[in-house]
Write an enzyme that holds these catalytic residues in place. Structure first.
Site, short mmCIF file in Angstrom:
data_model
loop_
_atom_site.label_atom_id
_atom_site.label_comp_id
_atom_site.label_asym_id
_atom_site.label_seq_id
_atom_site.Cartn_x
_atom_site.Cartn_y
_atom_site.Cartn_z
CG HIS A 125 -1.93 -1.13 1.16
ND1 HIS A 125 -2.19 -1.94 2.25
CD2 HIS A 125 -2.71 -1.57 0.14
CE1 HIS A 125 -3.10 -2.84 1.90
NE2 HIS A 125 -3.43 -2.63 0.63
N GLY A 126 0.60 2.15 -0.90
CA GLY A 126 1.48 3.30 -1.09
C GLY A 126 1.67 4.16 0.13
CD GLU A 128 -0.49 -0.02 4.91
OE1 GLU A 128 0.13 -1.11 4.91
OE2 GLU A 128 -1.74 0.05 4.92
CG ASN A 186 -3.34 -7.39 0.43
OD1 ASN A 186 -2.82 -8.39 -0.08
ND2 ASN A 186 -3.65 -7.34 1.72
NE ARG A 187 -8.93 -5.52 0.70
CZ ARG A 187 -7.88 -5.24 1.46
NH1 ARG A 187 -6.67 -5.64 1.07
NH2 ARG A 187 -8.01 -4.56 2.59
CE1 TYR A 286 -8.87 -5.66 7.43
CE2 TYR A 286 -8.15 -5.83 9.71
CZ TYR A 286 -7.90 -5.46 8.41
OH TYR A 286 -6.71 -4.88 8.07
CD GLU A 308 -1.23 -4.64 9.09
OE1 GLU A 308 -0.69 -3.51 9.05
OE2 GLU A 308 -2.05 -5.04 8.24
#
Length: 491
Positions: A125-126, A128, A186-187, A286, A308
């Protein structure tokens, strides 16, 4: 003469076993899931927690972080400085044409060996960016310490470590989560529950690059680095009915073991009040769909964790050194786990003595591990302290099973498979004429009571001597492996 040919066949088989390739599968210091099958795809379903639009980090906050050009230069400088143990390559380009650079670290970079491969991916993710900074620090730390630190040396000599600091350079440059086409990477992967969008060409270039990468290199394990929480996440990431609850994959125990390696090596991840032991099943946290983690396990044969590593997605650059200190040991121990534990080995054919690409399964675990095409080496990650029944198979050969007690150290289990219809079996059958009254006698008794006694005895002595040499060779290999606390079995 037919009996003489039998002993000649026996002699040849023994010689083949004796001169089997001396390459050992390194990976140790003392319905069924078939990864790689299928070609499902899908367009993402929003993972609500971090998929929500967040304010773009300020330009002030980005100061101290490497730009894409800075990162590219740093990676090129690294491979020049550490050229003996590294190489730089690209697996493709982003939407805007920026190379997706990877550093490989090994004592033989770029070569195919009977060793496990591990990959780290950052900046999926850009917004992060911590992962891209930490991964370059990891590479430099290994380069600076592999001659004096046992853990770094173990990784360099026994693993092919591939480091991709940024999968989403376009998103980073605009300080946004998604790529330049506004797609969450990531989807964007094939999903076991929602196989929408079967057209590979409709996937993002970054996604396609990862999928091609895993077809080219058989990774044993992997981790992606994210930000916004402090936890080690493992499969499954989604559930069939889209509800939130613990949904275990076949290797749930092994994934929990790997996740605990990271969390317990971390300065404070395992102390989390939100996540017990600092780990979580993705679906119980989730659910998401189209994630890279589950796709790696199902289609890539790769055990991937989603890490994470910082509560804040984009912390101040002044905090990076502290975050690195908190994660360094975890990052190293996770890679080293590939060689410290598990069952590793190679598969051979008895008739030709060559590596035999096949499949390895463990009783009670609904998952198949594929041996590599070149050296037929396999690397099966498992939880220590348990007994496992391991079976190797290959089309046209009889499968073999052995029981392995996996202690604190890894075990080597090499398999030599016999063809379904072996030449030796044919010779045995041809040596026995049903009209012959002596066929009921033991074969060796016949040999030693007939006229070929001298030749037969000579062949028998040669076979026994070669078996003795083979045993000595095995013992020597065992002695070498014991120096690294690794047990060895030949089946």
């Amino acid at each position: 003469m037919s009996k003489l040919r039998f002993f000649q066949s026996l002699l040849i088989s023994t010689v083949i076993c004796f001169f089997l390739p001396s390459i050992n599968a390194r990976g140790g210091h003392s319905d069924h899931i078939h990864p790689g099958d299928g070609n499902y795809s899908f367009h993402g379903i929003v993972r609500h927690l971090f998929a929500q639009e967040e304010p773009t980090p300020s330009l002030e906050l980005t100061r101290g972080y490497m730009t894409n050009d800075d990162l590219e230069k740093a990676m090129k400088d690294f491979t020049k400085r550490c050229s003996k143990i590294s190489r730089l390559y690209s697996i493709g380009k982003s939407v805007n044409g920026f190379p997706l650079w990877v550093i490989e670290i090994s004592d033989r970079p770029g070569e195919i060996e009977a060793e496990p491969a591990f990959k780290y991916i950052g900046n999926v993710h850009g917004d992060e960016p911590v992962g891209r900074e930490l991964l370059l620090r990891l590479a430099n730390w290994i380069c600076d310490n592999y001659k004096k630190d046992p853990l770094a040396q173990m990784i360099v000599e026994n693993v092919h470590l591939h480091i991709m600091p940024s999968l989403n350079p376009d998103g980073f440059s605009i300080r946004k989560r998604n790529n330049a086409n506004n797609v969450d990477l990531n989807r964007d992967f094939p999903d076991q529950f929602f196989p929408f969008n079967d057209d590979l060409n409709l996937r993002q270039p970054e996604t396609k690059a990862i999928m091609t990468w895993l077809r080219d290199i058989r990774f044993t394990a992997s981790a992606t680095l994210h930000g916004g929480a402090l936890v080690a996440n493992f499969p499954w990431d989604g559930t069939e009915d889209k509800r939130k609850y613990y949904y275990a994959c076949p290797d749930d125990e092994t994934f929990r073991f790997l996740a605990r390696i990271y969390s317990k090596s971390h300065r404070n991840m395992s102390l989390s009040k939100e996540f017990e032991e600092g780990i979580t099943n993705g679906a119980s946290w989730y659910p998401i769909y189209g994630g890279m983690q589950d796709w790696n396990y199902i289609y890539g044969g790769c055990f991937e964790l989603t890490l994470e590593i910082s509560d804040n997605k984009w912390p101040k650059a002044s905090e990076l050194s502290t975050i690195w200190d908190y994660n360094r040991k975890s990052m190293l121990n996770l890679v080293a786990s590939l060689v410290k534990t598990g069952v590793h080995g190679r598969i051979f054919s008895l008739d030709k003595g060559k590596p035999l690409p096949g499949l390895v399964v463990v009783k009670g675990i609904n998952y198949t591990v594929k041996a590599h095409q070149t050296y037929a080496d396999y690397h099966r990650l498992l939880v220590p302290g348990q007994k496992y029944e391991v079976t190797a198979s290959s089309p046209g050969y009889k499968s073999k099973t052995t029981t392995v007690w996996l202690g604190e150290n890894a075990v080597t289990a090499d398999f030599i498979l016999i063809p379904e219809t072996s030449s030796r079996g044919n010779q045995l059958r041809s040596s026995c004429d049903c009209s012959c009254k002596s066929c009921g006698q033991p074969l060796l008794t016949q040999f030693f009571t007939e006229t070929n006694n001298g030749i037969t005895l000579t062949l028998f002595v040669v076979v026994v001597f070669l078996c003795f040499l083979l045993q000595r060779r095995v013992r020597f290999n065992l002695w070498k492996q014991r120096q690294s606390s690794r047990r060895s079995i030949t089946v």
